[in-house]
Design a protein around this motif. Structure first.
Motif, mmCIF file in Angstrom:
data_model
loop_
_atom_site.group_PDB
_atom_site.id
_atom_site.type_symbol
_atom_site.label_atom_id
_atom_site.label_comp_id
_atom_site.label_asym_id
_atom_site.label_seq_id
_atom_site.Cartn_x
_atom_site.Cartn_y
_atom_site.Cartn_z
ATOM 1 N N LYS A 8 41.936 46.611 49.374
ATOM 2 C CA LYS A 8 42.098 46.893 47.960
ATOM 3 C C LYS A 8 40.914 46.456 47.095
ATOM 4 O O LYS A 8 40.384 47.256 46.336
ATOM 5 C CB LYS A 8 43.384 46.285 47.448
ATOM 6 C CG LYS A 8 43.668 46.662 46.016
ATOM 7 C CD LYS A 8 44.969 46.087 45.572
ATOM 8 C CE LYS A 8 45.056 46.161 44.075
ATOM 9 N NZ LYS A 8 45.845 45.126 43.522
ATOM 10 N N THR B 89 38.707 49.422 45.285
ATOM 11 C CA THR B 89 38.847 49.459 43.834
ATOM 12 C C THR B 89 37.467 49.335 43.203
ATOM 13 O O THR B 89 37.123 50.081 42.287
ATOM 14 C CB THR B 89 39.789 48.350 43.347
ATOM 15 O OG1 THR B 89 41.071 48.552 43.944
ATOM 16 C CG2 THR B 89 39.924 48.362 41.840
ATOM 17 N N THR C 257 48.912 49.244 51.504
ATOM 18 C CA THR C 257 47.723 48.812 50.762
ATOM 19 C C THR C 257 46.909 50.022 50.318
ATOM 20 O O THR C 257 46.447 50.088 49.179
ATOM 21 C CB THR C 257 46.863 47.867 51.627
ATOM 22 O OG1 THR C 257 47.654 46.718 51.945
ATOM 23 C CG2 THR C 257 45.614 47.427 50.897
ATOM 24 N N THR D 85 46.416 51.110 46.396
ATOM 25 C CA THR D 85 45.066 51.288 45.864
ATOM 26 C C THR D 85 44.951 52.654 45.200
ATOM 27 O O THR D 85 44.399 52.784 44.109
ATOM 28 C CB THR D 85 44.013 51.131 46.980
ATOM 29 O OG1 THR D 85 44.141 49.820 47.541
ATOM 30 C CG2 THR D 85 42.605 51.325 46.443
ATOM 31 N N THR E 61 44.459 53.089 41.006
ATOM 32 C CA THR E 61 43.079 53.445 40.684
ATOM 33 C C THR E 61 43.075 54.869 40.147
ATOM 34 O O THR E 61 43.171 55.827 40.916
ATOM 35 C CB THR E 61 42.188 53.329 41.944
ATOM 36 O OG1 THR E 61 42.431 52.065 42.561
ATOM 37 C CG2 THR E 61 40.724 53.443 41.578
#
Length: 177
Positions: free
Chosen positions: A91, A95, A129, A133, A137
């Protein structure tokens, strides 16, 4: 011909160009990208174009970003390949990657987790995960599973053609539109 098919979502001009950057002169790759991009645009002016995993072997985020900057004019979408080594290392890295290219839409053009090195719960955590993400995002517009049928990375076991139940419920939570 492919531009008229409803199941064609995008065109990837060059897959994992980071490997090619180490083998071919960059002006040659830029020329290929320009030619491919022009041909695709002529046939399919509205479909997204990507060039994936832009890195010259430098796997740091700054390395990938600087390599992307050099060829970005040929592919409006940024395409990262996401294979977390362990669930909680993904992540922050991705990101940050998405923030660096925030002026472009992003897709995770390949996602997966290596089954032989994980328990079922760790597999589900890796996919969760990736999903979180993507959701958190705004620039990430979607993901593509690398292998649908594959013993090491797939949603289905290639020997038995059965769904990998450890990741099925997590995968079902990914947005489908």
């Amino acid at each position: 011909m492919l531009a008229t098919k409803s199941n064609v979502l995008a065109f990837e001009l060059l897959n994992e160009i980071g490997n090619a950057i180490m083998l071919f002169p960059e002006p040659m790759l830029a020329s290929w990208a320009a030619q491919f991009s022009a041909a695709v645009r002529a046939a399919a002016p509205n479909l997204p174009i990507t060039i994936s995993d832009v890195s010259n072997g430098n796997s740091t985020i700054i390395g990938k970003f600087s390599d992307w900057q050099r060829i970005r004019r040929y592919a409006p979408y940024v395409d990262f390949h996401v294979y977390p080594a362990v669930a909680n290392t993904l992540k922050p890295w991705h990101t940050a990657a998405c923030e660096l290219v925030s002026d472009r839409p992003v897709i995770f053009g390949e996602i997966g987790a290596y089954r032989p090195s994980r328990t079922g719960a760790q597999m589900a955590d890796a996919y969760e995960t990736i999903r979180q993400t993507m959701i958190r995002t705004p620039s990430v517009k979607g993901v593509i599973q690398w292998a649908t049928v594959n013993n090491d990375f797939g949603l289905y076991d290639e020997t038995t053609d059965t769904l990998q139940t450890d990741i099925a419920s997590t995968w079902a939570l990914f947005p489908s539109t």
